[in-house]
Design an enzyme around this catalytic site. Structure first.
Site, short mmCIF file in Angstrom:
data_model
loop_
_atom_site.label_atom_id
_atom_site.label_comp_id
_atom_site.label_asym_id
_atom_site.label_seq_id
_atom_site.Cartn_x
_atom_site.Cartn_y
_atom_site.Cartn_z
N VAL A 69 13.80 -51.51 27.82
CA VAL A 69 14.13 -51.81 26.43
C VAL A 69 13.53 -53.17 26.08
O VAL A 69 13.74 -54.15 26.79
CB VAL A 69 15.66 -51.85 26.19
CG1 VAL A 69 15.98 -52.35 24.78
CG2 VAL A 69 16.27 -50.47 26.41
N GLY A 114 13.65 -58.57 27.07
CA GLY A 114 13.55 -57.18 27.49
C GLY A 114 14.38 -56.95 28.73
O GLY A 114 14.90 -57.91 29.33
N LYS A 115 14.57 -55.74 29.09
CA LYS A 115 15.27 -55.43 30.35
C LYS A 115 14.90 -54.01 30.74
O LYS A 115 14.63 -53.17 29.88
CB LYS A 115 16.78 -55.52 30.15
CG LYS A 115 17.54 -55.74 31.43
CD LYS A 115 17.54 -57.22 31.79
CE LYS A 115 18.23 -57.50 33.09
NZ LYS A 115 18.36 -58.94 33.31
N GLY A 116 14.92 -53.74 32.06
CA GLY A 116 14.60 -52.38 32.51
C GLY A 116 15.54 -51.98 33.62
O GLY A 116 16.29 -52.80 34.15
#
Ligand code: NAD
Length: 425
Positions: A69, A114-116
């Site tokens: 995201v 962001g992050k995943g």
């Protein structure tokens, strides 16, 4: 402004996205943010969901779900970790991505958030299975990642080893070595000196600056630290070196209390020789994890996990200062009671931003093709952390709000102004 989010359900545990949104909403109202910008910042810029079929060691094929995201790329390329954990879901990744946007803005580094993550249990997977999963995840994000687009990093369940696989897979796809596509790499392949201790060091700088404001003498200060992992143990060690007495530490095995102060170097050595656990530590008396939070101390440092200070225990907290090493350790509903009690909180998006700051330095060094000394890394990150604290403190006085809301105000103001300058279609 108003009417955008549902009220949070009356429960002790809060959804991380709702917790983040409730603070975001308060700060946006105070800033007088218009509805349009509020909506821009509320919604993630991009959400990617992929299926990753992996051949397991026994020859079977298992399909994992992966996410990335990008909450915002208004201030610069998005930055944020990749989490390998069975609890990973889109709501969590969205909240963590937004937190990264605010965190980078508070410390004034030129990144978005962001992050995943991949929903998997790395503790039940072999190194080969994890490698195939990491490479497959990276391959599926080739169009997303990039040194000027989106820069991943380690998070729960991933570390330098996984970042090395990510960097190698990305580099192969580009036909050249690209160090700056990811941070948190092993030192020998472009990692930065000072990264391991960076978050705990930033927690220490925030704590020492806050103690100065509260006129707490470090040589008379008692400190309790929840979580004795990377962040907690470095914060404890560096605060002890500056004269504080660390009277309690805890990990998943329980809490350890010594009114005369725990010898932190001994505690770290004990943990490192005991498979990472404090179980059986004899330099202190064992108490329950819940008791640690309620001790009569000057400074409490939650550095383990989210939602540990909630409406069910906040009334009994006696610390004068809380410095949030963990992400989201205080539930949004506990905020008001903390403020009424006059406790100062150095909030997560400020206090634990030392990690992303040194990740930024890793990226800068990679792009320069040069390596900084540990002294230079520490000096620059200390300065960034101290300046960020002073700035948030000034805004807290100006708006007569808590340090947490002030940190959101600083972040939202910066991102919204930049958005206006850049303009939309
Ligand atoms: P870690 O895995 O190294 O350490 C976590 C510690 O918390 C361990 O000692 C574990 O035993 C303990 N713990 C877990 N559950 C507990 C409980 N219920 N009670 C007491 N202790 C408990 O993790 P870390 O890297 O130190 O991260 C800790 C927190 O800081 C997380 O919230 C993380 O998101 C946040 N954080 C970490 C970094 C970083 O650079 N490592 C950066 C920003 C934020």
């Amino acid at each position: 402004m108003g009417g955008y989010i549902e009220p949070a359900p009356i429960a002790d545990k809060e959804n991380p996205f709702e917790s983040m949104m409730s603070r975001f909403k308060i700060a946006s109202e105070l800033l007088g943010l218009d509805d349009e910008i509020y909506n821009v910042l509320k919604n993630p810029a991009k959400q990617v969901l992929v299926s990753l079929p992996i051949t397991m060691d026994d020859g079977s094929i298992k399909v994992f779900e992966g996410y990335r995201v990008i909450h915002s790329n208004i201030l610069g390329p998005s930055k944020g970790g990749v989490r390998f954990d069975p609890g990973v879901n889109l709501d969590e990744v969205k909240a963590l991505a937004a937190w990264m946007t605010w965190k980078c803005a508070v410390v004034d580094i030129p990144y978005g958030g962001g992050k995943g993550g991949v929903c998997c249990n790395p503790r039940e997977m072999s190194a080969g299975e994890i490698e195939r999963l990491m490479r497959s995840y990276t391959q599926s994000m080739i169009e997303i990642f990039g040194p000027d687009r989106d820069i991943p990093a380690p998070d729960m369940g991933t570390g330098p080893r996984e970042m090395a696989w990510l960097m190698d897979t990305y580099s192969r796809s580009q036909g050249m070595t690209v160090h700056s596509v990811v941070t948190g790499k092993p030192l020998v392949m472009g990692g930065s000196l000072g990264r391991t201790e960076a978050t705990g060091r930033g927690v220490m700088v925030s704590a020492m600056t806050a103690m100065e404001k509260l006129k707490i003498n470090p040589y008379q200060a008692k400190v309790a630290v929840q979580g004795f992992g990377n962040v907690g143990s470095w914060a404890a060690k560096l605060m002890e070196e500056r004269g504080c007495s660390i009277v309690a530490v805890s990990d998943i095995s329980g809490a350890y209390y010594n009114a005369n102060g725990i010898d932190i170097n001994k505690a770290i050595a004990y943990r490192d020789n005991n498979k990472g656990s404090m179980e059986g530590f004899t330099g202190a008396e064992k108490i329950s994890g819940d008791e640690l939070l309620l001790l009569e101390v000057d400074v409490l440092i939650p550095a383990a996990k989210e939602d540990v200070i909630t409406i069910s225990n906040v009334d009994k907290i006696k610390a004068k200062l809380i410095v949030e090493g963990a992400n989201g350790p205080t539930s949004a509903k506990a905020d008001n009671i903390i403020n009424d009690k006059g406790i100062m909180v150095a909030p997560d998006i400020l206090a634990n931003a030392g990690g992303v700051t040194v990740s930024y330095f890793e990226w800068v060094q990679n792009r320069l093709g040069y390596k900084w000394t540990k002294e230079r890394v520490n000096r620059r990150s200390d300065r960034i952390m101290k300046d960020a604290f002073e700035n948030v403190y000034k805004v807290a006085l100006e708006y007569n709000v808590s340090m947490r809301i002030a940190a959101y105000i600083v972040a939202i103001d910066k991102v919204s102004k930049t958005y206006k300058y850049r303009g939309g279609y």
